[in-house]
Motif scaffolding. Structure first.
Motif, PDB file in Angstrom:
ATOM      1  N   THR A  41       0.891  -1.024   0.072  1.00  0.00           N
ATOM      2  CA  THR A  41       0.134  -0.104  -0.047  1.00  0.00           C
ATOM      3  C   THR A  41       0.769   1.278   0.114  1.00  0.00           C
ATOM      4  O   THR A  41       1.801   1.414   0.818  1.00  0.00           O
ATOM      5  CB  THR A  41      -0.902   0.051   1.251  1.00  0.00           C
ATOM      6  N   VAL A  42       0.702   2.083  -0.889  1.00  0.00           N
ATOM      7  CA  VAL A  42       1.359   3.510  -0.871  1.00  0.00           C
ATOM      8  C   VAL A  42       0.621   4.550  -0.419  1.00  0.00           C
ATOM      9  O   VAL A  42      -0.766   4.757  -0.993  1.00  0.00           O
ATOM     10  CB  VAL A  42       1.956   3.728  -2.181  1.00  0.00           C
ATOM     11  N   VAL A  43       0.945   5.194   0.540  1.00  0.00           N
ATOM     12  CA  VAL A  43       0.271   6.308   1.296  1.00  0.00           C
ATOM     13  C   VAL A  43       0.948   7.682   0.729  1.00  0.00           C
ATOM     14  O   VAL A  43       2.134   7.805   0.803  1.00  0.00           O
ATOM     15  CB  VAL A  43       0.426   6.500   2.816  1.00  0.00           C
ATOM     16  N   VAL A  44       0.184   8.430  -0.235  1.00  0.00           N
ATOM     17  CA  VAL A  44       0.938   9.590  -0.691  1.00  0.00           C
ATOM     18  C   VAL A  44      -0.115  11.132  -0.328  1.00  0.00           C
ATOM     19  O   VAL A  44      -1.239  10.932   0.101  1.00  0.00           O
ATOM     20  CB  VAL A  44       0.708   9.897  -2.110  1.00  0.00           C
ATOM     21  N   ALA A  54       3.180   7.158  -7.465  1.00  0.00           N
ATOM     22  CA  ALA A  54       2.730   6.015  -6.683  1.00  0.00           C
ATOM     23  C   ALA A  54       1.854   5.143  -7.606  1.00  0.00           C
ATOM     24  O   ALA A  54       1.804   4.135  -7.486  1.00  0.00           O
ATOM     25  CB  ALA A  54       1.971   6.533  -5.345  1.00  0.00           C
TER      26      ALA A  54
ATOM     27  N   GLY B  39       6.867  12.686   0.793  1.00  0.00           N
ATOM     28  CA  GLY B  39       5.824  12.712  -0.214  1.00  0.00           C
ATOM     29  C   GLY B  39       5.171  11.341  -0.051  1.00  0.00           C
ATOM     30  O   GLY B  39       4.046  11.091  -0.660  1.00  0.00           O
ATOM     31  N   THR B  41       4.767   6.977   1.831  1.00  0.00           N
ATOM     32  CA  THR B  41       5.200   6.157   2.433  1.00  0.00           C
ATOM     33  C   THR B  41       4.367   4.794   1.946  1.00  0.00           C
ATOM     34  O   THR B  41       3.600   4.815   1.495  1.00  0.00           O
ATOM     35  CB  THR B  41       4.403   6.442   4.165  1.00  0.00           C
TER      36      THR B  41
END
Lengths: 426, 426
Positions: A41-44, A54, B39, B41
């Motif tokens: 999972t990418v948090v941006v 992302a 930017g 995570t």
């Protein structure tokens, strides 16, 4: 091969922790039960270039990418626009959608007694009705529509979902039914997940048991078992994912865990301590009352997390000040003066006081030094006494916890639930 | 250009939400105050290829990559190994570290009364003492050391940190002092962050105010302001990041927000409602007691989240059953029979009951239908009555909340704190 999905959670407020992300984990679990593998999972934050990077990262080796958030009316809500750009689609106003959102917003504002000017409303609505060409529109459930945006030349689709968890969850069935999503799901192989919970031993003992098991049965991985272990509030959790063919290998692993940990292994079917305590209380028709000092209501609050808690939770007392322990629970002031508020004796008197005050089957008393102040050489920060009074019989546990005020209070709640479970199971 | 860092959070338990990640947000905030831009995570499960892909993605356009978790003794703890591989470094046993970890583990086991076999301990310790060549070793604070692993040929370093938040946070100062990290920080430009909190208006009004402001002053972005807005538990939060040169532009924005929202804008200096309530209570030497039904202790628990809460929180009552409302708070059973437990009258009687029982300046009463069951046509799920009794004067608020049991209870706590703030500020 199993289908793979990647998640992109948007929002600077999520990235920096001002808002806890609940969507990423929820989606990962939903996809898992459908047999779709989620590895990342990418948090941006709300920044165009980070969001685009992302999306490209997740699209590179997945069959489906899901986004959450960034569909609101403010200018930092960029998701639809950036997804369109990455998927090579132009944005256009959907007049039919514009009308539907307009109706939802109008209803919502009337319901809340809000009356923003018609121009304000029209601008917000129009922004939220801009959609990428060829996209399937989902909902809207709240004011923001979801989108399924196909990739160029058969490239993977992006499923765009709103940020508010209740809207996202309500939209999920419609999202699964959209053609491009259904095509991905058709390739998925359901994976079984088993959860085992153990209260007591250190993680190193678990690590060693797993190593010993592998020496006899070969590596877990080669047997088709994906085993994850973690410690949560002092409890060991062993989660194993496997395809139906590896069920025998899992049975052997579970037998080894039972052998190694005995009664410390208290659930092997995914139940948490909350579930086990609720079942034990319901099975004997028991009721419970709490008396809390350092946790100040968090234990009662957690017992009431479960719907239907009114069947066993009668109530409780937050006795933060010592005077409240005396006036509300009948803990003698002389006892507090003699042994101190953080003591076995006071925890037991609190448990008994709560039980007799509210006429319940069980009472739980919690008193401790949550910190950061208030510690002494004798009674340092993190010292907690917990007592359970079950029909007049007393259980007591003393723990020394580390990790700061928040962790001490959370682990105290977990330990209190485990002591109640132990007493009820005895 | 400002220094940029990327975060990689590891752990299948985090990816699937069994454990909430607190490290990613904490690190993002720490780095931000140092002027390092974060930017993105990435959250990855305990799988070698996903972790490697995440590291390469973050290394591609950042000056520093940080990882959390995956340093424990079990076989699914892969971080040190995979970071070494991605950075092109071999792993080797660090005998001095092995001895130090052995001492920590021995102390820890004695402290907890655990006595695993020496072989079990030795194997766990040895695994945790394997480090990539050329790495700087940090700590260990718990049993797992941190690492700074330099990249090949001047490529960005990876800072490897443990998963338990207390260990990670305790290791942070030493991590910042490590040479490769210091070199990155030297290029950072501190960025100011301002937080404004508004209670009351809908998000669309905020969106419109921001658009109107931009029409007069030009775009926020071109003025050097990075504005993020979000709704949290019904509250609007406006977070603005800017370099010192844009301070004037921020002042103009803040003036516009004050103009537009008046008293609804209740904090412009980062304080949360919890802080404002605590200050108001301390300023008038006031004390507080709670009486909770549907929130069952969560309100008192939240008031006690702040260290030093004993200066104003005397205690509270969890009156989940109606009988407890009568016996503990003196709410007449006839009143409950007449108007129902979820009513303005009962909320007010609860507030007054808590205040008089515990002799406090203020009492707060909360009663509502958290759901999913228990709703009626008259009193649907999500209906909540909140009352504050401040020195005998009553405040009342009725709200209709959506979003399910958990959201209803959390928003009820937030609304109760806001009503207490309003009463105290009057």
């Amino acid at each position: 091969m199993a289908a793979r999905a990647g998640i992109v959670v948007t929002g600077t407020e999520v990235l920096t922790g001002r808002v806890m992300d609940r969507n990423g984990p929820w989606l990962a679990e939903q996809l898992r039960t459908l047999g779709v593998d989620v590895g990342r999972t990418v948090v941006v934050g709300d920044r165009r270039e980070d969001l685009a990077a992302a999306l490209r990262f997740q699209l590179a080796d997945h069959d489906l990418v899901l986004t959450t958030g960034g569909l609101g009316p403010t200018a930092d809500d960029l998701t639809a626009e950036v997804v369109a750009e990455v998927q090579g689609r132009a944005m256009a106003l959907d007049p039919e959608l514009e009308q539907r959102i307009g109706e939802v917003v109008g209803r919502l504002n009337r319901h809340r007694g809000w009356s923003p000017s018609p121009e304000i409303v029209a601008r917000s609505v129009r922004k939220q009705a801009m959609v990428p060409e060829a996209a399937t529109v989902l909902g809207p459930v709240g004011t923001a529509p979801g989108l399924v945006v196909p990739g160029p030349d058969g490239a993977p689709p992006v499923l765009v979902l709103p940020g508010p968890p209740s809207e996202l969850q309500a939209m999920w069935p419609e999202a699964l039914a959209a053609d491009p999503v259904r095509a991905v799901l058709a390739a998925a192989v359901p994976i079984h997940q088993a959860e085992v919970r153990i209260w007591g031993p250190p993680e190193a003992e678990l690590a060693d048991l797993l190593r010993a098991h592998e020496q006899v049965h070969g590596s877990l991985e080669s047997a088709g078992l994906e085993v994850t272990t973690c410690i949560r509030d002092g409890e060991l959790e062993v989660v194993t994912r496997f395809a139906p063919a590896a069920a025998g290998a899992y049975d052997a692993l579970l037998a080894a865990l039972r052998d190694g940990f005995g009664d410390q292994l208290y659930a092997d079917d995914g139940r948490a301590v909350d579930d086990v305590v609720a079942e034990l209380l319901l099975a004997r028709g028991a009721t419970v009352a709490t008396a809390e000092s350092c946790t100040a209501g968090l234990l009662a609050g957690r017992i009431a997390d479960r719907p239907g808690a009114s069947a066993y939770l009668v109530g409780g007392f937050v006795t933060y000040a010592d005077t409240a322990k005396t006036t509300e629970l009948g803990v003698p002031a002389s006892l507090i003066a003699e042994v101190g508020a953080v003591s076995r004796e006071v925890a037991e008197a609190m448990a008994t006081g709560a039980r007799t005050r509210l006429g319940t089957t069980a009472g739980i008393g919690v008193t401790g030094v949550a910190g950061p102040g208030g510690g002494t050489a004798d009674k340092p920060v993190g010292l907690v006494h917990i007592a359970v009074d079950l029909e007049g019989r007393l259980w007591h546990q003393q723990v020394q916890l580390g990790g700061g005020r928040e962790v001490v209070r959370r682990r105290t709640v977990a330990t209190a639930l485990q002591l109640l479970r132990t007493a009820l199971a005895d």
